[in-house]
Design a protein around this motif. Structure first.
Motif, mmCIF file in Angstrom:
data_model
loop_
_atom_site.group_PDB
_atom_site.id
_atom_site.type_symbol
_atom_site.label_atom_id
_atom_site.label_comp_id
_atom_site.label_asym_id
_atom_site.label_seq_id
_atom_site.Cartn_x
_atom_site.Cartn_y
_atom_site.Cartn_z
ATOM 1 N N UNK A 58 0.542 -0.977 -0.412
ATOM 2 C CA UNK A 58 0.113 -0.401 0.039
ATOM 3 C C UNK A 58 0.898 1.107 0.254
ATOM 4 N N UNK A 59 0.725 2.632 -0.924
ATOM 5 C CA UNK A 59 1.314 3.925 -1.023
ATOM 6 C C UNK A 59 0.551 4.053 -2.404
ATOM 7 N N UNK A 60 0.560 5.422 -1.389
ATOM 8 C CA UNK A 60 0.297 7.046 -2.798
ATOM 9 C C UNK A 60 -1.197 6.500 -2.263
ATOM 10 N N UNK A 61 -2.475 5.688 -1.226
ATOM 11 C CA UNK A 61 -3.774 6.056 -1.561
ATOM 12 C C UNK A 61 -4.540 4.254 -2.719
ATOM 13 N N UNK A 62 -2.868 3.964 -2.788
ATOM 14 C CA UNK A 62 -3.739 2.314 -3.795
ATOM 15 C C UNK A 62 -2.431 1.213 -2.910
ATOM 16 N N UNK A 63 -2.986 0.267 -3.554
ATOM 17 C CA UNK A 63 -2.985 -1.168 -3.374
ATOM 18 C C UNK A 63 -2.339 -1.224 -4.149
ATOM 19 N N UNK A 64 -0.942 -2.137 -4.229
ATOM 20 C CA UNK A 64 -0.831 -2.906 -5.509
ATOM 21 C C UNK A 64 -0.285 -3.975 -4.981
ATOM 22 N N UNK A 65 -0.538 -4.810 -5.757
ATOM 23 C CA UNK A 65 -0.806 -6.264 -5.941
ATOM 24 C C UNK A 65 0.041 -6.840 -6.692
ATOM 25 N N UNK A 66 0.822 -7.538 -6.900
ATOM 26 C CA UNK A 66 1.887 -8.230 -8.109
ATOM 27 C C UNK A 66 2.242 -9.329 -8.423
ATOM 28 N N UNK A 67 2.598 -10.304 -9.017
ATOM 29 C CA UNK A 67 2.683 -11.175 -8.846
ATOM 30 C C UNK A 67 4.231 -11.461 -9.476
ATOM 31 N N UNK A 68 5.486 -11.781 -8.851
ATOM 32 C CA UNK A 68 6.392 -11.611 -9.458
ATOM 33 C C UNK A 68 7.123 -12.896 -10.191
ATOM 34 N N UNK A 69 7.868 -13.400 -10.774
ATOM 35 C CA UNK A 69 8.078 -14.337 -11.450
ATOM 36 C C UNK A 69 9.269 -14.304 -12.375
ATOM 37 N N UNK A 70 10.264 -15.494 -11.729
ATOM 38 C CA UNK A 70 11.393 -15.593 -12.444
ATOM 39 C C UNK A 70 12.048 -16.794 -12.956
ATOM 40 N N UNK A 71 12.460 -16.488 -14.459
ATOM 41 C CA UNK A 71 12.848 -17.529 -15.820
ATOM 42 C C UNK A 71 14.464 -17.580 -15.754
ATOM 43 N N UNK A 104 17.840 -18.886 -17.048
ATOM 44 C CA UNK A 104 18.140 -19.129 -18.016
ATOM 45 C C UNK A 104 19.384 -18.997 -18.616
ATOM 46 N N UNK A 105 20.140 -19.802 -18.415
ATOM 47 C CA UNK A 105 21.988 -19.079 -19.110
ATOM 48 C C UNK A 105 21.994 -18.025 -19.616
ATOM 49 N N UNK A 106 20.503 -17.953 -20.581
ATOM 50 C CA UNK A 106 20.866 -17.232 -22.396
ATOM 51 C C UNK A 106 20.050 -15.761 -21.485
ATOM 52 N N UNK A 107 19.886 -15.743 -20.591
ATOM 53 C CA UNK A 107 20.558 -14.524 -19.436
ATOM 54 C C UNK A 107 21.512 -13.741 -19.395
ATOM 55 N N UNK A 108 21.747 -12.449 -19.486
ATOM 56 C CA UNK A 108 22.899 -11.187 -18.659
ATOM 57 C C UNK A 108 22.717 -12.053 -17.347
ATOM 58 N N UNK A 109 22.153 -12.355 -16.435
ATOM 59 C CA UNK A 109 22.082 -11.978 -14.978
ATOM 60 C C UNK A 109 21.893 -13.258 -14.716
ATOM 61 N N UNK A 110 21.358 -14.375 -15.905
ATOM 62 C CA UNK A 110 20.891 -16.123 -15.759
ATOM 63 C C UNK A 110 19.960 -16.048 -15.567
ATOM 64 N N UNK A 111 18.621 -15.301 -15.212
ATOM 65 C CA UNK A 111 17.452 -15.168 -14.806
ATOM 66 C C UNK A 111 16.772 -13.996 -15.183
ATOM 67 N N UNK A 112 15.228 -13.563 -15.261
ATOM 68 C CA UNK A 112 14.404 -12.457 -16.028
ATOM 69 C C UNK A 112 13.315 -12.518 -15.269
ATOM 70 N N UNK A 113 13.613 -10.974 -14.118
ATOM 71 C CA UNK A 113 13.032 -11.194 -12.944
ATOM 72 C C UNK A 113 11.430 -10.287 -13.994
ATOM 73 N N UNK A 114 10.436 -10.686 -13.245
ATOM 74 C CA UNK A 114 8.897 -9.319 -13.963
ATOM 75 C C UNK A 114 8.146 -10.204 -12.903
ATOM 76 N N UNK A 115 7.244 -9.048 -13.348
ATOM 77 C CA UNK A 115 5.716 -8.843 -12.835
ATOM 78 C C UNK A 115 4.911 -8.744 -12.797
ATOM 79 N N UNK A 116 3.438 -9.130 -12.854
ATOM 80 C CA UNK A 116 1.968 -8.824 -13.408
ATOM 81 C C UNK A 116 1.272 -8.541 -11.921
ATOM 82 N N UNK A 117 0.844 -7.215 -12.519
ATOM 83 C CA UNK A 117 0.372 -6.465 -11.423
ATOM 84 C C UNK A 117 -1.326 -5.718 -11.776
ATOM 85 N N UNK A 118 -1.794 -5.471 -10.270
ATOM 86 C CA UNK A 118 -3.181 -4.813 -10.668
ATOM 87 C C UNK A 118 -3.285 -4.126 -9.709
ATOM 88 N N UNK A 119 -4.203 -2.128 -9.507
ATOM 89 C CA UNK A 119 -3.926 -1.094 -9.120
ATOM 90 C C UNK A 119 -5.280 -0.941 -8.298
#
Length: 91
Positions: A55-68, A70-85
């Motif tokens: 909760x911030x800015x008078x809103x709720x940010x609900x997110x679902x973070x994911x991690x892939x 794989x060594x093909x990524x620069x840091x060997x992982x791809x971090x991302x998230x989908x969210x709803x406000x």
């Protein structure tokens, strides 16, 4: 049904760090908002696959973070998230 304010997709960019890649409607997550909550939205592997809410800015940010891992990524992982406000008063 709760009224949502918007949807977003965020990812960790190897150069820029955490960024909002897409959102609808535009500016449902301002740059200032995202800068202050990005540590809670883009997570390390231990919290990936968990539903997170901040909760911030008078809103709720609900997110679902994911991690892939794989060594093909620069840091060997791809971090991302989908969210709803939601309005902060949402239950």
């Amino acid at each position: 049904m709760e009224r949502k304010l918007g949807l977003f997709y965020a990812a960790f960019d190897d150069t820029a760090g955490p960024v909002v890649v897409f959102q609808h409607p535009r500016d449902c997550v301002t740059q200032q908002m995202f800068d202050s909550i990005s540590d809670y939205v883009i997570q390390k592997q231990d919290l990936c696959g968990s539903l997170l809410t901040v909760s911030a800015y008078r809103r709720k940010f609900m997110s679902y973070p994911l991690c892939v891992v794989d060594e093909r990524y620069k840091r060997n992982q791809f971090l991302f998230a989908f969210g709803i406000v939601f309005p902060e008063e949402s239950g």
